[in-house]
Design a protein around this motif. Structure first.
Motif, PDB file in Angstrom:
ATOM      1  N   LEU A 153      28.079  10.714  20.015  1.00  0.00           N
ATOM      2  CA  LEU A 153      27.956  11.169  21.389  1.00  0.00           C
ATOM      3  C   LEU A 153      27.003  12.362  21.417  1.00  0.00           C
ATOM      4  N   SER A 154      26.485  12.663  22.585  1.00  0.00           N
ATOM      5  CA  SER A 154      25.556  13.792  22.676  1.00  0.00           C
ATOM      6  C   SER A 154      26.272  15.088  22.320  1.00  0.00           C
ATOM      7  N   VAL A 155      25.500  16.018  21.801  1.00  0.00           N
ATOM      8  CA  VAL A 155      26.061  17.320  21.418  1.00  0.00           C
ATOM      9  C   VAL A 155      26.399  18.110  22.675  1.00  0.00           C
ATOM     10  N   ASN A 156      27.608  18.637  22.715  1.00  0.00           N
ATOM     11  CA  ASN A 156      28.017  19.499  23.820  1.00  0.00           C
ATOM     12  C   ASN A 156      27.299  20.837  23.671  1.00  0.00           C
ATOM     13  N   GLU A 157      26.369  21.106  24.592  1.00  0.00           N
ATOM     14  CA  GLU A 157      25.545  22.305  24.491  1.00  0.00           C
ATOM     15  C   GLU A 157      26.382  23.581  24.506  1.00  0.00           C
ATOM     16  N   ASP A 158      27.535  23.539  25.157  1.00  0.00           N
ATOM     17  CA  ASP A 158      28.375  24.724  25.229  1.00  0.00           C
ATOM     18  C   ASP A 158      29.089  25.011  23.913  1.00  0.00           C
ATOM     19  N   LEU A 159      29.112  24.018  23.021  1.00  0.00           N
ATOM     20  CA  LEU A 159      29.783  24.194  21.729  1.00  0.00           C
ATOM     21  C   LEU A 159      28.776  24.228  20.584  1.00  0.00           C
ATOM     22  N   LEU A 160      27.534  24.517  20.943  1.00  0.00           N
ATOM     23  CA  LEU A 160      26.473  24.678  19.953  1.00  0.00           C
ATOM     24  C   LEU A 160      26.089  26.148  19.915  1.00  0.00           C
ATOM     25  N   THR A 161      26.173  26.757  18.749  1.00  0.00           N
ATOM     26  CA  THR A 161      25.832  28.174  18.617  1.00  0.00           C
ATOM     27  C   THR A 161      24.696  28.329  17.620  1.00  0.00           C
ATOM     28  N   GLU A 162      24.403  29.591  17.302  1.00  0.00           N
ATOM     29  CA  GLU A 162      23.333  29.835  16.332  1.00  0.00           C
ATOM     30  C   GLU A 162      23.707  29.410  14.927  1.00  0.00           C
ATOM     31  N   SER A 163      25.021  29.232  14.646  1.00  0.00           N
ATOM     32  CA  SER A 163      25.440  28.926  13.271  1.00  0.00           C
ATOM     33  C   SER A 163      26.436  27.782  13.175  1.00  0.00           C
ATOM     34  N   SER A 164      26.751  27.110  14.289  1.00  0.00           N
ATOM     35  CA  SER A 164      27.744  26.037  14.225  1.00  0.00           C
ATOM     36  C   SER A 164      27.464  24.973  15.274  1.00  0.00           C
ATOM     37  N   VAL A 165      28.042  23.792  15.046  1.00  0.00           N
ATOM     38  CA  VAL A 165      27.913  22.683  15.979  1.00  0.00           C
ATOM     39  C   VAL A 165      29.187  21.854  15.922  1.00  0.00           C
ATOM     40  N   GLN A 166      29.563  21.310  17.052  1.00  0.00           N
ATOM     41  CA  GLN A 166      30.647  20.333  17.067  1.00  0.00           C
ATOM     42  C   GLN A 166      30.027  18.956  17.283  1.00  0.00           C
ATOM     43  N   LEU A 167      30.224  18.056  16.320  1.00  0.00           N
ATOM     44  CA  LEU A 167      29.709  16.699  16.404  1.00  0.00           C
ATOM     45  C   LEU A 167      30.830  15.772  16.854  1.00  0.00           C
ATOM     46  N   ARG A 168      30.511  14.886  17.791  1.00  0.00           N
ATOM     47  CA  ARG A 168      31.497  13.968  18.345  1.00  0.00           C
ATOM     48  C   ARG A 168      30.962  12.542  18.263  1.00  0.00           C
ATOM     49  N   TRP A 169      31.884  11.575  18.176  1.00  0.00           N
ATOM     50  CA  TRP A 169      31.476  10.182  18.096  1.00  0.00           C
ATOM     51  C   TRP A 169      32.517   9.280  18.747  1.00  0.00           C
ATOM     52  N   LYS A 170      32.124   8.043  18.991  1.00  0.00           N
ATOM     53  CA  LYS A 170      33.054   7.053  19.528  1.00  0.00           C
ATOM     54  C   LYS A 170      34.107   6.759  18.462  1.00  0.00           C
ATOM     55  N   PRO A 171      35.385   6.779  18.833  1.00  0.00           N
ATOM     56  CA  PRO A 171      36.447   6.628  17.829  1.00  0.00           C
ATOM     57  C   PRO A 171      36.310   5.346  17.018  1.00  0.00           C
ATOM     58  N   ALA A 172      36.466   5.479  15.721  1.00  0.00           N
ATOM     59  CA  ALA A 172      36.458   4.346  14.796  1.00  0.00           C
ATOM     60  C   ALA A 172      37.257   4.763  13.561  1.00  0.00           C
ATOM     61  N   PRO A 173      38.059   3.891  13.016  1.00  0.00           N
ATOM     62  CA  PRO A 173      38.972   4.303  11.940  1.00  0.00           C
ATOM     63  C   PRO A 173      38.355   4.370  10.549  1.00  0.00           C
ATOM     64  N   ASP A 174      37.151   3.855  10.387  1.00  0.00           N
ATOM     65  CA  ASP A 174      36.651   3.680   9.030  1.00  0.00           C
ATOM     66  C   ASP A 174      35.390   4.482   8.719  1.00  0.00           C
ATOM     67  N   PHE A 175      35.110   5.510   9.488  1.00  0.00           N
ATOM     68  CA  PHE A 175      33.999   6.387   9.127  1.00  0.00           C
ATOM     69  C   PHE A 175      34.367   7.189   7.888  1.00  0.00           C
ATOM     70  N   THR A 176      33.358   7.508   7.093  1.00  0.00           N
ATOM     71  CA  THR A 176      33.638   8.163   5.812  1.00  0.00           C
ATOM     72  C   THR A 176      32.996   9.536   5.670  1.00  0.00           C
ATOM     73  N   LYS A 177      31.773   9.693   6.197  1.00  0.00           N
ATOM     74  CA  LYS A 177      31.105  10.987   5.980  1.00  0.00           C
ATOM     75  C   LYS A 177      30.014  11.211   7.009  1.00  0.00           C
ATOM     76  N   ILE A 178      29.591  12.470   7.095  1.00  0.00           N
ATOM     77  CA  ILE A 178      28.417  12.863   7.873  1.00  0.00           C
ATOM     78  C   ILE A 178      27.426  13.510   6.918  1.00  0.00           C
ATOM     79  N   VAL A 179      26.174  13.117   7.021  1.00  0.00           N
ATOM     80  CA  VAL A 179      25.110  13.726   6.225  1.00  0.00           C
ATOM     81  C   VAL A 179      24.262  14.573   7.175  1.00  0.00           C
ATOM     82  N   LEU A 180      24.169  15.853   6.863  1.00  0.00           N
ATOM     83  CA  LEU A 180      23.442  16.792   7.722  1.00  0.00           C
ATOM     84  C   LEU A 180      22.220  17.305   6.981  1.00  0.00           C
ATOM     85  N   THR A 181      21.066  17.231   7.637  1.00  0.00           N
ATOM     86  CA  THR A 181      19.819  17.650   7.007  1.00  0.00           C
ATOM     87  C   THR A 181      19.065  18.592   7.932  1.00  0.00           C
TER      88      THR A 181
END
Length: 480
Positions: A153-181
């Motif tokens: 899902l799109s990043v909630n701009e209000d929960l994005l700061t200079e040093s952190s982010v909240q990532l959201r996605w459509k619910p699914a039971p079998d996700f395993t990891k997030i790779v951030l670059t």
């Protein structure tokens, strides 16, 4: 006719009849022989299976396909084919995927191939009981790719700061990891916990300010979404920074601002003034609001530019026309209503909300002479501007005097709606540049008004890129 001549004619006809009968007999014999040989013919079996042809490929979101025509003379030969998929059209290196099949097509999904990557395919016929394998490969001329699913899902701009982010996605039971670059950096894996998978969100901290990141979410080896975001700029520091408390008088601070001052506003704070704020000579300052769910609100009754000004910047603030930010109160007319002479380098609204003005954020008027070199909205939400429910009062950017000029106008990555008059009115003086990109407009332009109006004036270059324009505020509105 004498007897001898008559005998000659009879003998000649008899000879011709004998010749015709003999020829007919020969034809019959040949035909009978041919029929006998055809009964002995067997299907042609080549020593080597022919190379498959017409290899075609097709992509999709998670599944692609490769198909081809059967090898010549392969009917009944139980031909098996080998398909190889490569990430280059020269088919060098190791195949990304290989499959053998007795069909004339295969399907390949995102568990086998990387998404958002181009691939080419080649096919060869394998040896049969009676023939050797094809000596060559049939190759695809075109490439294909899997676009991948987008479950982020799109990043909630209000929960994005200079040093952190909240990532959201459509619910699914079998996700395993997030790779951030981080752009120019290395990838970091974040394993998803059971709680994060259930909540369909993860907060990542320790990020670098003002940096572009790309996040990709995985189900095993398969990518299920990708999204990019930019962390906020860091909290300003330095001798020129003024931290404005909730009870401090921001209007008075601006009226006495030192050159290049930065005023830092707290989340949720309200800064108000009933009188127009007269900016000092050579004013050059920034107003910077802390990032978070509640922007600092500025409820002023206008700002007046000095004769000469530098760069004036508003970042991450909520500027309202309502007195005291009270929707039951008086609605103000302007942010800048410039009648005095000024030469100002730039006015920038960055990641801000501009709303609820009777007229417009910027108006140049009178013959005193005003020049603003750069005027920019970037990553802004702009609404309820000059909207009288009919033909509008003033445009979002408004100058209708020959001595009032804005050289470069930029509206980027922004959303504007309920704009009563139009977006730009600059019909008595030329500009150098108008750039509108990655922006959305809805309910703009009133009766008989124009989206952009320069009349007979020139605008240098006008560029609209990736712009969505919805319905006008009035059916009688006119496009640019």
């Amino acid at each position: 006719m004498n007897i001898n001549s008559h005998k000659k004619i009879i003998n000649m006809r008899l000879f011709q009849n004998i010749k015709f009968t003999a020829l007919a007999a020969i034809i019959v014999i040949i035909w009978l022989g041919a029929c006998k040989k055809s009964e002995d013919l067997k299907p042609f079996v080549p020593e080597r299976v022919f190379t498959p042809t017409a290899v075609s490929v097709a992509g999709g979101d998670t599944v692609g396909s490769v198909s081809w025509k059967a090898s010549l003379f392969s009917t009944g030969q139980k031909v098996n084919y080998t398909v190889e998929v490569y990430d280059n059209k020269l088919f060098t290196g190791t195949a990304a995927y290989t499959e053998s099949t007795d069909s004339l097509n295969i399907k390949v999904n995102d568990s086998k191939l990387q998404v958002r990557k181009y691939y080419w395919a080649r096919v060869k016929a394998n040896a049969t009981a009676n023939s050797q394998a094809s000596i060559g490969w049939g190759v695809s001329i075109d490439s294909f790719r899997l676009t991948g699913e987008q479950l982020f899902l799109s990043v909630n701009e209000d929960l994005l700061t200079e040093s952190s982010v909240q990532l959201r996605w459509k619910p699914a039971p079998d996700f395993t990891k997030i790779v951030l670059t981080r752009t120019g950096g290395t990838a970091t894996d974040y394993t998803l916990s059971a709680g994060e998978i259930t909540a369909a969100q993860k907060t990542i901290t320790g990020l670098t300010p003002s940096s572009v990141y790309t996040a990709e979410i995985f189900k095993g080896a398969a990518s299920k979404g990708i999204i990019s975001f930019t962390t906020r700029s860091p909290v300003p520091t330095g001798a020129n920074v003024v931290t404005v408390g909730p009870t401090d008088d921001l209007a008075a601070l601006l009226a006495a601002a030192a050159p290049n001052a930065v005023f830092v506003l707290a989340q949720g704070s309200l800064h108000k003034a009933d009188a127009e704020v007269i900016l000092p000579a050579n004013a050059s300052f920034s107003i910077w609001g802390h990032y978070g769910p509640n922007r600092a609100v500025i409820a002023f009754n206008g700002l007046r530019l000095p004769t000469t000004a530098g760069n004036i910047r508003f970042e991450n603030v909520d500027i309202t026309g309502y007195q005291n930010n009270d929707v039951a109160g008086t609605k103000r007319n302007y942010i800048f209503n410039q009648s005095a002479a000024t030469t100002t380098e730039s006015i920038v609204f960055e990641n801000s909300i501009i709303r609820n003005l009777v007229n417009t954020p910027i108006r140049l008027q009178t013959a005193a002479g005003q020049t603003i070199n750069n005027f920019t909205f970037n990553k802004c939400q702009i609404f309820d501007i000059g909207n009288n429910g009919a033909n509008g009062t003033y445009a979002l950017i408004h100058s209708n005097v020959a001595t009032g000029k804005i050289n470069n106008i930029r509206i980027t990555n922004s959303t504007a709606y309920d704009i009563g008059y139009g977006v730009i009115l600059h019909n008595a003086a030329p500009s150098t540049l108008v750039l509108i990109s990655n922006s959305t407009f809805e309910n703009t332009t009133g009766n008989g008004r124009y989206f952009i109006d320069y009349n007979t004036q020139t605008a240098g270059s006008i560029t609209l890129t990736n712009v969505i324009v919805g319905k006008t505020l009035s059916p009688a509105a006119i496009p640019a």
